[in-house]
Structures are given as C-alpha cells and as structure tokens.
Design a protein around this motif. Structure first.
Motif, PDB file in Angstrom:
ATOM      1  N   THR A 107      10.601  15.104   5.459  1.00  0.00           N
ATOM      2  CA  THR A 107      10.385  13.739   4.963  1.00  0.00           C
ATOM      3  C   THR A 107       9.011  13.225   5.380  1.00  0.00           C
ATOM      4  N   ASN A 108       8.267  12.701   4.435  1.00  0.00           N
ATOM      5  CA  ASN A 108       6.924  12.179   4.711  1.00  0.00           C
ATOM      6  C   ASN A 108       6.537  11.167   3.630  1.00  0.00           C
ATOM      7  N   PRO A 109       6.446   9.862   3.965  1.00  0.00           N
ATOM      8  CA  PRO A 109       6.699   9.312   5.297  1.00  0.00           C
ATOM      9  C   PRO A 109       8.163   8.931   5.473  1.00  0.00           C
ATOM     10  N   VAL A 110       8.499   8.539   6.696  1.00  0.00           N
ATOM     11  CA  VAL A 110       9.788   7.914   6.978  1.00  0.00           C
ATOM     12  C   VAL A 110       9.616   6.405   6.802  1.00  0.00           C
ATOM     13  N   TYR A 111      10.566   5.777   6.114  1.00  0.00           N
ATOM     14  CA  TYR A 111      10.539   4.325   5.933  1.00  0.00           C
ATOM     15  C   TYR A 111      11.582   3.674   6.831  1.00  0.00           C
ATOM     16  N   ILE A 112      11.274   2.472   7.302  1.00  0.00           N
ATOM     17  CA  ILE A 112      12.226   1.712   8.107  1.00  0.00           C
ATOM     18  C   ILE A 112      12.628   0.457   7.341  1.00  0.00           C
ATOM     19  N   HIS A 113      13.922   0.194   7.310  1.00  0.00           N
ATOM     20  CA  HIS A 113      14.480  -1.019   6.701  1.00  0.00           C
ATOM     21  C   HIS A 113      14.848  -1.924   7.871  1.00  0.00           C
ATOM     22  N   ILE A 114      14.169  -3.074   8.015  1.00  0.00           N
ATOM     23  CA  ILE A 114      14.258  -3.815   9.270  1.00  0.00           C
ATOM     24  C   ILE A 114      14.301  -5.321   9.034  1.00  0.00           C
ATOM     25  N   GLY A 115      15.127  -5.992   9.824  1.00  0.00           N
ATOM     26  CA  GLY A 115      15.225  -7.446   9.836  1.00  0.00           C
ATOM     27  C   GLY A 115      15.704  -7.879  11.214  1.00  0.00           C
ATOM     28  N   HIS A 116      16.263  -9.071  11.298  1.00  0.00           N
ATOM     29  CA  HIS A 116      16.747  -9.515  12.610  1.00  0.00           C
ATOM     30  C   HIS A 116      17.948 -10.447  12.452  1.00  0.00           C
ATOM     31  N   SER A 117      18.695 -10.595  13.523  1.00  0.00           N
ATOM     32  CA  SER A 117      19.768 -11.588  13.652  1.00  0.00           C
ATOM     33  C   SER A 117      20.796 -11.485  12.530  1.00  0.00           C
ATOM     34  N   GLY A 118      21.330 -10.265  12.343  1.00  0.00           N
ATOM     35  CA  GLY A 118      22.315 -10.067  11.287  1.00  0.00           C
ATOM     36  C   GLY A 118      21.687  -9.865   9.931  1.00  0.00           C
ATOM     37  N   TRP A 119      20.556  -9.144   9.920  1.00  0.00           N
ATOM     38  CA  TRP A 119      19.856  -8.771   8.692  1.00  0.00           C
ATOM     39  C   TRP A 119      19.271  -9.975   7.958  1.00  0.00           C
ATOM     40  N   THR A 120      18.687 -10.915   8.699  1.00  0.00           N
ATOM     41  CA  THR A 120      17.918 -11.989   8.074  1.00  0.00           C
ATOM     42  C   THR A 120      16.444 -11.607   8.079  1.00  0.00           C
ATOM     43  N   GLN A 121      15.670 -12.229   7.196  1.00  0.00           N
ATOM     44  CA  GLN A 121      14.227 -12.008   7.080  1.00  0.00           C
ATOM     45  C   GLN A 121      13.888 -10.518   7.067  1.00  0.00           C
ATOM     46  N   VAL A 122      14.577  -9.783   6.195  1.00  0.00           N
ATOM     47  CA  VAL A 122      14.307  -8.351   6.048  1.00  0.00           C
ATOM     48  C   VAL A 122      12.928  -8.170   5.413  1.00  0.00           C
ATOM     49  N   ILE A 123      12.122  -7.298   5.987  1.00  0.00           N
ATOM     50  CA  ILE A 123      10.784  -7.035   5.461  1.00  0.00           C
ATOM     51  C   ILE A 123      10.901  -6.224   4.180  1.00  0.00           C
ATOM     52  N   THR A 124      10.283  -6.703   3.116  1.00  0.00           N
ATOM     53  CA  THR A 124      10.296  -5.987   1.843  1.00  0.00           C
ATOM     54  C   THR A 124       8.872  -5.844   1.318  1.00  0.00           C
ATOM     55  N   PRO A 125       8.527  -4.687   0.744  1.00  0.00           N
ATOM     56  CA  PRO A 125       9.344  -3.475   0.708  1.00  0.00           C
ATOM     57  C   PRO A 125       9.445  -2.835   2.093  1.00  0.00           C
ATOM     58  N   ASP A 126      10.322  -1.841   2.229  1.00  0.00           N
ATOM     59  CA  ASP A 126      10.482  -1.174   3.518  1.00  0.00           C
ATOM     60  C   ASP A 126       9.148  -0.595   3.980  1.00  0.00           C
ATOM     61  N   PRO A 127       8.705  -0.927   5.204  1.00  0.00           N
ATOM     62  CA  PRO A 127       7.419  -0.399   5.682  1.00  0.00           C
ATOM     63  C   PRO A 127       7.489   1.107   5.949  1.00  0.00           C
ATOM     64  N   ALA A 128       6.384   1.792   5.701  1.00  0.00           N
ATOM     65  CA  ALA A 128       6.262   3.200   6.079  1.00  0.00           C
ATOM     66  C   ALA A 128       5.938   3.283   7.565  1.00  0.00           C
ATOM     67  N   MET A 129       6.623   4.166   8.271  1.00  0.00           N
ATOM     68  CA  MET A 129       6.353   4.369   9.682  1.00  0.00           C
ATOM     69  C   MET A 129       5.090   5.213   9.856  1.00  0.00           C
ATOM     70  N   THR A 130       4.551   5.241  11.062  1.00  0.00           N
ATOM     71  CA  THR A 130       3.322   5.971  11.372  1.00  0.00           C
ATOM     72  C   THR A 130       3.663   7.265  12.099  1.00  0.00           C
TER      73      THR A 130
END
Length: 481
Positions: free
Chosen positions: A150-173
């Motif tokens: 897999t290249n790259p790996v993406y992270i699906h991330i938010g906070h406090s019960g999946w609020t303010q999820v970053i879109t689109p999913d950021p690519a990890m480094t």
C-alpha cells in the motif's frame, strides 16, 4: 532478509526463555544453541515471507534507483506474543532447497510488562496526550491488515466520537528509516478522544477489528466555543470595521469569530491568514481582480445560500471550522487545528462580489482603494489579549476591538465591551511600560468607544490596558508612520 540462488525452503524463528532472568558473564548458556539449566527449550516459529518490492516504491526523489540489483532478498517476519516480564534468547534459521542450513547469532531481548499502544501495527506519541498536543500516529504495514505494498496509507481521523472528521482522508508520510507510515494531528481544544482508522484509498480498511482506535485526551471537553453559529449575530460581538457594511470579529487565542450582514445579489467571502499576507493571487471562484493570499477562505453563494470553507490551495476543508448563513454570515475557526498553531493575532478581510462568474468586487471591509483588488493593506488584524489577570471568578472576558485597524493610523478608535463586567479605566503604555495617555477613567461602563489622537507620538508598538471589575486586559496597538 534471506536469499539463496537455489531458493529458500524455510525461515524459522527460534525462541527460548531464560530461567533466572539474567545473562551472567560467568556463564555462556545464553550464548550457545545447546543452552543448559539456566535456559529453557527452543520453540520453533515459522516466519512469514514477503517479497520485497523493487524500484522506488515510495517515490522518494532523494534516492536514485537507476541501477537495480539482479536479485532482491525476501523479507521474513514474525509477530511474537504471549510473553511478559521475561528475558528471551532468539535466533533465525534459514534452510535452502538443497538442505543447507544457516543460523544467525543468538540475540537477547527483555520483554516488559507493557505493550504497544494500539496493537503491534499502531502506536502513537505522546501516550497520554492533552488538548493542544501534536499527536504522532504510526502505522506499520508489515504488521497491519492493509496490503504491504500500500502506498500511500491514508488515515481517517476526527475527535470526540467522530466529530470534525478531516476530509478528504489525509495521506500519511512514509518513514523510510523505520519502515512505517506516520501522521501528525494537532488535538483541538474541545477534544475528549482522537478517533482514527486506516485505509488504502481503494476501499480496504484497517479499523481495529471494527473497534476503531480511540485515544483519550485530557484537558478537553470541559467547554464549548463561546459563540453560537446559527446565522444570527451573537450578542456582544465586537464591531471591528465598517465600510458600507459591517464586519464583526473576536479572537481569544483559541477561537476566531466573524460575522457580517448578508447582502442580496452578491457572493460573500471571509478571508483569514495567520500572518500579514504578502503578494497577490487570482480572486476566488473566478471573480474579477486579485486578492492577497489566504490560509482559509469561507465562501457563501448568493444564489442558493451555500457556504463552505477552503484552504490555501482551494481544496474544501472542515478541519476546525464552522459556518452558518442567515441574516448574517457567521464563521468560527478553531485556530489551532485549522491553521496549525495559535498565533497572537490573525488577519481577516470581508469581500462582496457580484454574483455571476467574473463578478467584480462590489464592497469590502476594511475599506479599500477601489481598484478592484483586495490588497494586503486592506485587511485588519484581530489580536488575542496579550495578558489577562483575573481578580476573582471571571464573568465573560472583556473584548477589545481596534476599529481603526491594527496597524492603525494616528487617530485610533477602539471599542471595549463586556457583558458581565464594568470597565473602569483605559490607558495607553509604550514598550518601556511608561504611561502615555489615559483614555478613560470615570463611571464604570459595560460598553465604551475610545478615541486616541496619537499624531504627536512616534510610530511603533503601544499597549492599550483595560481594567475591569474582574480582570485586566492588554491589547497591542501598532501606529503607522
């Protein structure tokens, strides 16, 4: 890694426990394959094989792959579990298809009582984060569910019960030294957990067996933004500038609030930058003219009242931002996650363009020079209080707005407001701490408009000091030459 011209038949990890927890210099039993009474029996564990990919699979421009080896050894690995508070001896044995055996030297490792943060494939640092921290999340493809290539790996991330999820999913480094993928996440001030899973961008996920990953956060969740974003002007919002229309704004070091009346027939924009903007670029949404560059842009369409945020590159973003359009266009920015830091001040501007494509700049706040561009001299600085010294249990903080702009011309106008405190004194000090002028000292007031004729003073930095019933607030003011 193992390779043989005739082919590899097997690669096996051998592990044994030390019986007394030490590897004494007086004994060699931990160093020999035969062992003795001080160590246990070997356990044979067949290792997993991975064909190591050829070429520049991570697209690292600093590595030259123009000359490739004729053969590349396969990678072998094994995830060892079930040991706790024990000293282990181990070695690797490889056998080729001709029956030839090669053993590695015996190595030693102590396994403690702890473990990794989120399973062998996932870890994070710091282990016990607080709001405002940068959480570094690490994913190891060799140990995770996703395909090793897999290249790259993406992270699906938010906070406090999946609020303010970053879109689109950021690519990890990719970290080539440790052969892992990493991502840095600035924890918002209201977060109680950081929630994340991983994917390959093609519909394949590692979601911790359906449980997801949730990292507890300290210091968050105790409050909420001090503004209500519903398309109605918040009571007490400071008026920071007027020019045919009004711009309200407040910045407390964590949240930036902006509001302006909705004008019919015009598309509306809020511009935000974490520093004084420089240069010019094409106006957003194919509008006419140019604007100074921005870090964040809120656009509001006149035709359907749609509103949304965009980053500096023009991509949509939902990180740390909120908006609503009603009688007023309201904007809220949680500056840490949205801008990657919390500066002492931010620069903002409000612009109204004729609704069709190529529509002209119709109005702007602060006022401009009417040349059709939104230049950097036509933005306003909104600063967080430099200091706030409580006298007791605080009510709502004193808000200070420099109506004449900051930097300001020599005729300075400011509004000071508080819903729950009486303002008793307003003074100006220079950078040496010397009193320059007293602007107000009299009957306590909840709402004051102050004027300072600074034409007899040198250009530079001054401090407006406001004393209320329960706190003292200091606001930096920059006088233009």
């Amino acid at each position: 890694f193992a390779y043989d011209v005739s082919g590899i038949s097997s690669v096996t990890l051998y592990v044994r426990e030390d019986n007394d927890g030490t590897n004494p210099l007086a004994s060699t039993q931990n160093e020999t394959y035969a062992g003795g009474a001080e160590v246990g029996n070997w356990t044979a564990l067949p290792m997993n094989q991975r064909a190591f990919p050829a070429g520049n699979v991570y697209n690292n421009p600093e590595i030259n792959f123009s000359v490739m080896p004729t053969y590349i050894a396969d990678q072998y690995w094994y995830e060892l579990t079930g040991y706790d508070d024990v000293l282990l001896d181990y070695y690797v044995e490889a056998i080729d298809t001709q029956g030839n055996v090669k053993k590695s030297p015996i190595q030693h490792v102590y396994v403690g009582t702890g473990g990794t943060s989120g399973g062998a494939a996932v870890s994070w640092d710091p282990q016990n984060p607080a709001v405002g921290d940068t959480l570094t999340i690490t994913y190891d493809l060799n140990l995770g569910v996703l395909n090793n290539a897999t290249n790259p790996v993406y992270i699906h991330i938010g906070h406090s019960g999946w609020t303010q999820v970053i879109t689109p999913d950021p690519a990890m480094t990719y970290d080539g030294v440790n052969d892992v993928w990493t991502y840095d996440y600035v924890i918002p001030g209201t977060a109680t957990t950081v929630d994340f899973v991983f994917n390959d961008g093609a519909g394949n996920w590692d979601n911790n067996g359906g449980a997801d990953w949730h990292v507890s956060v300290t210091g968050g969740g105790g409050g909420s933004p001090p503004f209500v974003i519903d398309g109605t002007l918040d009571a007490g919002a400071p008026l920071v500038s007027s020019c045919g229309t009004d711009l309200y704004a407040s910045y407390d070091g964590t949240y930036l609030y902006m509001a302006a009346p909705v004008a019919a027939g015009q598309d509306r924009f809020f511009f935000v930058n974490d520093a004084y903007p420089t240069g010019l670029q094409l106006a957003p949404w194919n509008k006419a003219g140019q604007t100074a560059p921005h870090d964040l842009l809120l656009g509001n369409e006149e035709s359907n009242n749609w509103a949304g945020w965009f980053d500096a590159l023009g991509s949509g973003t939902t990180t740390g931002v909120d908006q609503a359009s009603g009688a007023y266009l309201e904007a809220l920015v949680e500056v840490g996650p949205a801008l990657g830091g919390s500066p002492g001040s931010v620069w903002i501007a409000h612009a109204l363009y004729d609704s069709p494509d190529a529509g002209a700049l119709m109005s702007q706040v602060p006022c401009g020079n009417a040349n059709g561009d939104l230049e950097n001299t036509e933005w306003i600085e909104v600063s967080a209080p430099v200091s706030s010294t409580p006298f007791g249990d605080l009510g709502r903080h004193i808000s200070v707005s420099i109506l004449s702009g900051n930097p300001s011309p020599r005729l300075v106008r400011a509004r000071v407001f508080s819903e729950e405190q009486a303002i008793r004194r307003a003074e100006v000090f220079d950078v040496r701490g010397q009193l320059v002028e007293t602007l107000y000292r009299g009957t306590p007031q909840a709402d004051l408009t102050l004027g300072w004729d600074a034409r007899s003073h040198a250009a530079g930095v001054y401090f407006l000091r406001i004393q209320g019933d329960k706190e003292v607030v200091t606001q930096r003011v920059v006088l233009l030459p």
